[in-house]
Design a protein around this motif. Sequence first.
Motif, PDB file in Angstrom:
ATOM      1  N   SER A   1      28.162  77.218 -38.619  1.00  0.00           N
ATOM      2  CA  SER A   1      28.563  78.553 -39.066  1.00  0.00           C
ATOM      3  C   SER A   1      29.248  79.351 -37.962  1.00  0.00           C
ATOM      4  CB  SER A   1      27.343  79.324 -39.574  1.00  0.00           C
ATOM      5  OG  SER A   1      26.365  79.442 -38.544  1.00  0.00           O
ATOM      6  N   MET A   2      29.041  78.952 -36.706  1.00  0.00           N
ATOM      7  CA  MET A   2      29.650  79.664 -35.584  1.00  0.00           C
ATOM      8  C   MET A   2      30.937  79.004 -35.110  1.00  0.00           C
ATOM      9  SD  MET A   2      26.238  80.493 -33.312  1.00  0.00           S
ATOM     10  CE  MET A   2      27.219  81.272 -32.030  1.00  0.00           C
ATOM     11  N   PHE A   3      31.343  77.918 -35.777  1.00  0.00           N
ATOM     12  CA  PHE A   3      32.518  77.167 -35.334  1.00  0.00           C
ATOM     13  C   PHE A   3      33.740  77.566 -36.138  1.00  0.00           C
ATOM     14  CE2 PHE A   3      35.253  73.411 -36.105  1.00  0.00           C
ATOM     15  CZ  PHE A   3      35.764  73.273 -34.825  1.00  0.00           C
ATOM     16  N   MET A   4      34.821  77.911 -35.428  1.00  0.00           N
ATOM     17  CA  MET A   4      36.100  78.208 -36.063  1.00  0.00           C
ATOM     18  C   MET A   4      37.172  77.370 -35.385  1.00  0.00           C
ATOM     19  SD  MET A   4      35.940  82.305 -36.813  1.00  0.00           S
ATOM     20  CE  MET A   4      35.153  82.747 -35.275  1.00  0.00           C
ATOM     21  N   HIS A   5      37.726  76.431 -36.148  1.00  0.00           N
ATOM     22  CA  HIS A   5      38.655  75.452 -35.591  1.00  0.00           C
ATOM     23  C   HIS A   5      39.853  76.115 -34.924  1.00  0.00           C
ATOM     24  CE1 HIS A   5      41.924  72.461 -35.664  1.00  0.00           C
ATOM     25  NE2 HIS A   5      40.963  71.575 -35.496  1.00  0.00           N
ATOM     26  N   ASP A   6      40.362  77.168 -35.505  1.00  0.00           N
ATOM     27  CA  ASP A   6      41.574  77.798 -34.984  1.00  0.00           C
ATOM     28  C   ASP A   6      41.326  78.611 -33.721  1.00  0.00           C
ATOM     29  OD1 ASP A   6      42.959  76.709 -37.072  1.00  0.00           O
ATOM     30  OD2 ASP A   6      42.820  78.496 -38.336  1.00  0.00           O
ATOM     31  N   GLN A   7      40.057  78.806 -33.360  1.00  0.00           N
ATOM     32  CA  GLN A   7      39.747  79.609 -32.181  1.00  0.00           C
ATOM     33  C   GLN A   7      39.146  78.769 -31.052  1.00  0.00           C
ATOM     34  OE1 GLN A   7      37.460  83.107 -33.166  1.00  0.00           O
ATOM     35  NE2 GLN A   7      38.839  83.713 -34.820  1.00  0.00           N
ATOM     36  N   ARG A   8      39.390  77.477 -31.090  1.00  0.00           N
ATOM     37  CA  ARG A   8      38.887  76.624 -30.019  1.00  0.00           C
ATOM     38  C   ARG A   8      39.599  76.945 -28.711  1.00  0.00           C
ATOM     39  NH1 ARG A   8      39.292  70.522 -31.747  1.00  0.00           N
ATOM     40  NH2 ARG A   8      41.369  71.229 -32.353  1.00  0.00           N
ATOM     41  N   GLY A   9      38.814  77.029 -27.631  1.00  0.00           N
ATOM     42  CA  GLY A   9      39.375  77.301 -26.318  1.00  0.00           C
ATOM     43  C   GLY A   9      39.308  76.082 -25.420  1.00  0.00           C
ATOM     44  N   SER A  10      39.454  76.312 -24.127  1.00  0.00           N
ATOM     45  CA  SER A  10      39.501  75.215 -23.165  1.00  0.00           C
ATOM     46  C   SER A  10      38.195  74.439 -23.089  1.00  0.00           C
ATOM     47  CB  SER A  10      39.864  75.752 -21.778  1.00  0.00           C
ATOM     48  OG  SER A  10      38.900  76.704 -21.346  1.00  0.00           O
ATOM     49  N   GLU A  11      37.080  75.037 -23.566  1.00  0.00           N
ATOM     50  CA  GLU A  11      35.808  74.313 -23.534  1.00  0.00           C
ATOM     51  C   GLU A  11      35.818  73.101 -24.461  1.00  0.00           C
ATOM     52  OE1 GLU A  11      35.201  77.693 -26.558  1.00  0.00           O
ATOM     53  OE2 GLU A  11      36.315  77.303 -24.701  1.00  0.00           O
ATOM     54  N   TYR A  12      36.785  73.029 -25.362  1.00  0.00           N
ATOM     55  CA  TYR A  12      36.900  71.888 -26.269  1.00  0.00           C
ATOM     56  C   TYR A  12      37.824  70.801 -25.716  1.00  0.00           C
ATOM     57  CZ  TYR A  12      34.448  74.479 -29.904  1.00  0.00           C
ATOM     58  OH  TYR A  12      33.490  75.157 -30.622  1.00  0.00           O
ATOM     59  N   VAL A  13      38.452  71.057 -24.587  1.00  0.00           N
ATOM     60  CA  VAL A  13      39.316  70.059 -23.950  1.00  0.00           C
ATOM     61  C   VAL A  13      38.456  69.232 -22.995  1.00  0.00           C
ATOM     62  CG1 VAL A  13      41.333  69.656 -22.511  1.00  0.00           C
ATOM     63  CG2 VAL A  13      41.315  71.571 -24.125  1.00  0.00           C
ATOM     64  N   PHE A  14      38.285  67.948 -23.293  1.00  0.00           N
ATOM     65  CA  PHE A  14      37.399  67.102 -22.504  1.00  0.00           C
ATOM     66  C   PHE A  14      38.149  66.248 -21.486  1.00  0.00           C
ATOM     67  CE2 PHE A  14      34.214  68.709 -25.090  1.00  0.00           C
ATOM     68  CZ  PHE A  14      32.975  68.200 -24.749  1.00  0.00           C
ATOM     69  N   ALA A  15      39.451  66.191 -21.583  1.00  0.00           N
ATOM     70  CA  ALA A  15      40.249  65.497 -20.571  1.00  0.00           C
ATOM     71  C   ALA A  15      41.682  65.997 -20.655  1.00  0.00           C
ATOM     72  CB  ALA A  15      40.207  63.983 -20.762  1.00  0.00           C
ATOM     73  N   THR A  16      42.283  66.157 -19.490  1.00  0.00           N
ATOM     74  CA  THR A  16      43.700  66.513 -19.402  1.00  0.00           C
ATOM     75  C   THR A  16      44.363  65.554 -18.428  1.00  0.00           C
ATOM     76  OG1 THR A  16      43.318  68.859 -19.865  1.00  0.00           O
ATOM     77  CG2 THR A  16      45.373  68.284 -18.764  1.00  0.00           C
ATOM     78  N   VAL A  17      45.489  65.011 -18.837  1.00  0.00           N
ATOM     79  CA  VAL A  17      46.238  64.084 -17.994  1.00  0.00           C
ATOM     80  C   VAL A  17      47.562  64.734 -17.626  1.00  0.00           C
ATOM     81  CG1 VAL A  17      47.276  61.799 -17.806  1.00  0.00           C
ATOM     82  CG2 VAL A  17      45.186  62.121 -19.162  1.00  0.00           C
ATOM     83  N   ALA A  18      47.804  64.834 -16.333  1.00  0.00           N
ATOM     84  CA  ALA A  18      49.090  65.320 -15.832  1.00  0.00           C
ATOM     85  C   ALA A  18      49.819  64.130 -15.221  1.00  0.00           C
ATOM     86  CB  ALA A  18      48.884  66.421 -14.798  1.00  0.00           C
ATOM     87  N   ARG A  19      50.893  63.722 -15.861  1.00  0.00           N
ATOM     88  CA  ARG A  19      51.610  62.531 -15.412  1.00  0.00           C
ATOM     89  C   ARG A  19      52.500  62.835 -14.214  1.00  0.00           C
ATOM     90  NH1 ARG A  19      54.819  60.544 -20.409  1.00  0.00           N
ATOM     91  NH2 ARG A  19      55.529  59.038 -18.848  1.00  0.00           N
ATOM     92  N   LYS A  20      52.693  61.815 -13.408  1.00  0.00           N
ATOM     93  CA  LYS A  20      53.558  61.929 -12.242  1.00  0.00           C
ATOM     94  C   LYS A  20      55.000  62.148 -12.682  1.00  0.00           C
ATOM     95  CE  LYS A  20      54.911  59.312  -8.097  1.00  0.00           C
ATOM     96  NZ  LYS A  20      54.696  58.043  -7.345  1.00  0.00           N
ATOM     97  N   THR A  21      55.628  63.148 -12.082  1.00  0.00           N
ATOM     98  CA  THR A  21      57.027  63.455 -12.371  1.00  0.00           C
ATOM     99  C   THR A  21      57.758  63.677 -11.050  1.00  0.00           C
ATOM    100  OG1 THR A  21      56.599  65.833 -12.528  1.00  0.00           O
ATOM    101  CG2 THR A  21      56.389  64.548 -14.565  1.00  0.00           C
ATOM    102  N   ALA A  22      58.996  64.119 -11.143  1.00  0.00           N
ATOM    103  CA  ALA A  22      59.764  64.392  -9.929  1.00  0.00           C
ATOM    104  C   ALA A  22      59.137  65.518  -9.117  1.00  0.00           C
ATOM    105  CB  ALA A  22      61.201  64.743 -10.296  1.00  0.00           C
ATOM    106  N   SER A  23      58.499  66.474  -9.811  1.00  0.00           N
ATOM    107  CA  SER A  23      57.879  67.602  -9.110  1.00  0.00           C
ATOM    108  C   SER A  23      56.393  67.381  -8.840  1.00  0.00           C
ATOM    109  CB  SER A  23      58.064  68.884  -9.924  1.00  0.00           C
ATOM    110  OG  SER A  23      57.519  68.733 -11.226  1.00  0.00           O
ATOM    111  N   ASP A  24      55.713  66.640  -9.732  1.00  0.00           N
ATOM    112  CA  ASP A  24      54.296  66.327  -9.540  1.00  0.00           C
ATOM    113  C   ASP A  24      54.181  64.915  -8.982  1.00  0.00           C
ATOM    114  OD1 ASP A  24      53.403  68.790 -10.650  1.00  0.00           O
ATOM    115  OD2 ASP A  24      53.830  67.982 -12.646  1.00  0.00           O
TER     116      ASP A  24
END
Length: 244
Positions: free
Chosen positions: A186-209
């Motif tokens: 009842s307290m969950f709203m899919h459209d209001q998910r924040g960063s606490e719902y992100v369990f992994a982030t991948v930043a790929r190597k680029t020319a700047s990274d």
Amino acid sequence: MSSNTTDLPPYSEKHLVKSPGATQTAVSRIAGSVQTCSIRDFQVDYLTIVRNSPTSYHIALTVDPTPLYLVEIGSDASKNDNIQIFSASDATLPALAVARLSANPRSKSEAPATICTASPHLPDAQWRPLTRCGSLSVEAYQTSIPIVTVPGRAPAPHQFSWRTGVLAKSFYQLWWDGPLPLVPSSMFMHDQRGSEYVFATVARKTASDKENIIEIRRGGGLDFEFSVVLELFVVLHFKKEQLL
């Protein structure tokens, strides 16, 4: 509500017999000195994936370049064990986790990839699918990953979704689907998910990274972490891309 304590016997403290040399340590919580880490602590680890060759990578902590695991990618798309994770410290061990790529990734009757993160060399190994979803403009992938939600308990499968290219082309994110553990529906709203719902982030190597970085939620267990790495390479395979 009232209570009658006049008939209760007087309180008498019971003292335990101490063993010789025993010392008493003051504690400020029930857990005492036991330290745990939960996915609800929102702590993360940072890993780097280093390319050794077009089909070989190693994983290390960003704070220590010592290789922890090796990732081997099969060059023959018809093989079942295309992407494998090995221990970097003991090459004699069998693969610790494997992703098998389908020979017919566009087939509607079979998953484009299946993944095993526990003894994949055994005949009774458990394999789970990674499936495509999303719209024409946003390609996404759904998966059920074993994850520890309560410290000390066995991992249990939970639904996640990969988002690719939403923030930027070089960023991939793994999102938790549904309410977080011990959060009522009842307290969950899919459209209001924040960063606490992100369990992994991948930043790929680029020319700047200059390197490939994985920010991964701490406390989920090794099955979860192996799954993140394998599924990243599977998604890259489907998108016909590679880590530099």
